[in-house]
Design a protein around this motif. Structure first.
Motif, PDB file in Angstrom:
ATOM      1  N   ALA B 119       0.870  -1.185   0.000  1.00 14.78           N
ATOM      2  CA  ALA B 119       0.000   0.000   0.000  1.00 14.78           C
ATOM      3  C   ALA B 119       0.901   1.228   0.000  1.00 14.78           C
ATOM      4  O   ALA B 119       1.613   1.472   0.973  1.00 14.78           O
ATOM      5  CB  ALA B 119      -0.902   0.008   1.234  1.00 14.78           C
ATOM      6  N   CYS B 138      -6.303 -10.319   2.790  1.00 12.87           N
ATOM      7  CA  CYS B 138      -5.383  -9.987   1.691  1.00 12.87           C
ATOM      8  C   CYS B 138      -6.104 -10.107   0.348  1.00 12.87           C
ATOM      9  O   CYS B 138      -5.946  -9.247  -0.531  1.00 12.87           O
ATOM     10  CB  CYS B 138      -4.156 -10.902   1.716  1.00 12.87           C
ATOM     11  SG  CYS B 138      -2.996 -10.522   3.047  1.00 12.87           S
ATOM     12  N   PHE B 141      -8.385  -7.192  -0.140  1.00  7.56           N
ATOM     13  CA  PHE B 141      -7.664  -5.970  -0.509  1.00  7.56           C
ATOM     14  C   PHE B 141      -7.095  -6.068  -1.928  1.00  7.56           C
ATOM     15  O   PHE B 141      -6.973  -5.059  -2.618  1.00  7.56           O
ATOM     16  CB  PHE B 141      -6.559  -5.673   0.512  1.00  7.56           C
ATOM     17  CG  PHE B 141      -7.092  -5.214   1.838  1.00  7.56           C
ATOM     18  CD1 PHE B 141      -8.058  -4.212   1.901  1.00  7.56           C
ATOM     19  CD2 PHE B 141      -6.658  -5.774   3.029  1.00  7.56           C
ATOM     20  CE1 PHE B 141      -8.573  -3.784   3.125  1.00  7.56           C
ATOM     21  CE2 PHE B 141      -7.161  -5.358   4.256  1.00  7.56           C
ATOM     22  CZ  PHE B 141      -8.129  -4.359   4.295  1.00  7.56           C
ATOM     23  N   TYR B 146      -5.035  -3.419  -4.265  1.00 12.19           N
ATOM     24  CA  TYR B 146      -3.706  -3.547  -3.651  1.00 12.19           C
ATOM     25  C   TYR B 146      -3.021  -4.795  -4.196  1.00 12.19           C
ATOM     26  O   TYR B 146      -3.674  -5.740  -4.631  1.00 12.19           O
ATOM     27  CB  TYR B 146      -3.819  -3.672  -2.125  1.00 12.19           C
ATOM     28  CG  TYR B 146      -4.388  -2.453  -1.452  1.00 12.19           C
ATOM     29  CD1 TYR B 146      -3.573  -1.386  -1.100  1.00 12.19           C
ATOM     30  CD2 TYR B 146      -5.745  -2.364  -1.167  1.00 12.19           C
ATOM     31  CE1 TYR B 146      -4.093  -0.263  -0.479  1.00 12.19           C
ATOM     32  CE2 TYR B 146      -6.287  -1.241  -0.547  1.00 12.19           C
ATOM     33  CZ  TYR B 146      -5.453  -0.199  -0.199  1.00 12.19           C
ATOM     34  OH  TYR B 146      -5.962   0.908   0.412  1.00 12.19           O
ATOM     35  N   ALA B 291     -13.197  -4.783   7.153  1.00  9.09           N
ATOM     36  CA  ALA B 291     -12.039  -4.575   6.267  1.00  9.09           C
ATOM     37  C   ALA B 291     -11.891  -3.094   5.932  1.00  9.09           C
ATOM     38  O   ALA B 291     -10.778  -2.562   5.874  1.00  9.09           O
ATOM     39  CB  ALA B 291     -12.208  -5.410   5.000  1.00  9.09           C
ATOM     40  N   GLU B 295      -8.734  -0.698   6.421  1.00  8.83           N
ATOM     41  CA  GLU B 295      -8.179   0.050   5.288  1.00  8.83           C
ATOM     42  C   GLU B 295      -8.120   1.539   5.610  1.00  8.83           C
ATOM     43  O   GLU B 295      -7.146   2.219   5.274  1.00  8.83           O
ATOM     44  CB  GLU B 295      -9.015  -0.194   4.030  1.00  8.83           C
ATOM     45  CG  GLU B 295      -8.409   0.456   2.795  1.00  8.83           C
ATOM     46  CD  GLU B 295      -9.248   0.234   1.547  1.00  8.83           C
ATOM     47  OE1 GLU B 295     -10.405  -0.217   1.676  1.00  8.83           O
ATOM     48  OE2 GLU B 295      -8.750   0.525   0.444  1.00  8.83           O
TER      49      GLU B 295
END
Lengths: 107, 313
Positions: B119, B138, B141, B146, B291, B295
């Motif tokens: 990020a 993960c 994202f 990402y 999430a 973030e």
């Protein structure tokens, strides 16, 4: 020796499975076996450093009384409480002998 | 003909095909690690021995019942002795995770049980025990744009000015329900007969092999909380405990004689890397909100970091 047997005549030292380092002038210690981490305050850190080699608890208290503003009885009581806790946590051990003790025996 | 792969900052040369490792671009000058099949033999005068591991000086034999025995030597060699009937995919998962983690420990790296994403040219790692939701986060994202650096284990090099994470094999393992929730293409997955019944997915390809500085670590809790909770910074001792307990193959540190070195490495890492405890509401109906909260937390840090860099530059 049980932890309740800890007296000012006992000789104490770091346990071998404890890793330690100075971080911002205070000791951080970690038990390799349990993964538990301990942060010691300034007095606790000084006591920890004094146990770098086996030391008699009475001698340790004498040193602390010279360095900190504390009377004899309070110092002994609080140091013994702290060391009993450290013993229960496995951070320290009762050593069989120490240079200071051997010197006393020779005298 | 040997197969060459690149992962964890290593050139991995194997005498048989390891499809899970394929896809990362190569780079010159990386240390060579050899992986071959054969008999693991024995270690003379081991310093530690139990049912799962035999440990000598920079030499370790790991036994996974029903799968394989792995001999990991000097941070350079892995010999794999397959047990008859073992699932080849399971064998390779353990090679990628356990055996390579031990090898990286021998090389002085810090393998953290964590997934990592990139990020703002910084690594955000999500640590936690199995089932904490590292891979699912993960993957979520990655859906959001990402890049995934590594799934399940982040190989951290603390010997640089700033700790860095090396990209791992470009694959990730997801539970079928997580993959479905994340709308992953199940047709592109490989089943893993690993007890957890996870599916193996390719992550988005990376164009570079360079390591990425580690910015922060979120330690994912597995106890559900009732109300939305912001990540809490962990104090020095709690952060150290979190690193220690989430070290991959950490139980071997003592037998390998690397506990002291690892302790110092953890302290070095904590000079530059922030560690947070992250508790979440549990359940798929909360997942996207939780999430997004995470973030928002690391996203704000990335913006602040860019501002610091801009001010300094």
């Amino acid at each position: 020796m049980a932890q309740t047997d800890l007296t000012t005549a006992s000789v104490v030292a770091h346990n071998d499975n404890i890793l330690h380092a100075d971080v911002d002038q205070e000791v951080v210690a970690l038990s390799v076996t349990s993964g538990t981490c301990y942060g010691l305050n300034a007095v606790g850190s000084r006591i920890w450093h004094l146990m770098a080699t086996p030391v008699r608890v009475g001698d340790l208290c004498e040193t602390l009384q010279k360095e900190f503003d504390v009377d004899h009885d309070t110092c002994e009581r609080e140091v013994l409480d702290l060391l009993k806790e450290a013993l229960a946590e496995g951070m320290i051990k009762i050593a069989a002998s120490a240079p200071a003790e051997r010197a006393r025996e020779r005298a | 003909m040997p197969f060459d792969y690149f992962a964890y900052g290593l050139r991995i040369r194997s005498d048989w095909e390891l499809p899970e490792f394929a896809g990362l671009p190569g780079a010159a000058g990386l240390p060579l690690v050899r992986v071959c099949r054969g008999s693991v033999g024995s270690i003379a005068s081991p310093r530690h021995e139990d049912l799962a591991s035999i440990v000598g000086d920079d030499d370790c034999i790991l036994t996974v019942p029903g799968v394989a025995r792995y001999r990991v030597r000097h941070g350079e060699d892995i010999i794999v002795e397959t047990i008859a009937g073992a699932d080849p995919a399971r064998l390779r998962v353990l090679l990628s995770g356990t055996a390579l983690s031990v090898l990286c420990l021998q090389r002085g790296l810090l393998p953290l049980h964590a997934g990592g994403i990139e990020a703002g040219r910084r690594t955000i790692a999500f640590a936690g025990r199995s089932g904490a939701g590292k891979s699912t986060l993960c993957a979520h994202f990655e859906n959001g744009g990402y890049a995934i650096l590594s799934d399940d284990v982040c190989m951290i090099d603390v010997r640089r000015e700033h700790s860095v994470v090396w990209p791992g094999p470009p694959r990730m393992r997801l539970r079928p329900d997580a993959a479905a929730m994340l709308e992953r293409d199940l047709a592109g997955a490989t089943a893993q007969n690993d007890g957890a019944e996870k599916l193996l997915f390719a992550t988005r390809p990376r164009s570079r092999l360079q390591p990425v500085p580690l910015e922060r670590i979120y330690v994912l809790g597995t106890d559900a909380v009732a109300a939305p909770t912001s990540p809490e910074p962990l104090s020095g001792t709690k952060a150290l405990e979190a690193l220690w307990s989430n070290t991959y193959c950490g139980s071997l540190l003592g037998p390998m004689g690397r506990a002291s070195q690892h302790f110092v490495q953890c302290l070095q890492l904590l000079r530059h890397v922030e560690v947070f405890g992250a508790s979440r509401r549990w359940g798929w109906h909360h997942f996207v909100d939780e999430a997004a909260r995470l973030e928002g937390h690391f996203g704000a840090a990335a913006i602040a970091h860019r501002a610091r860099v801009a001010a300094a530059g």
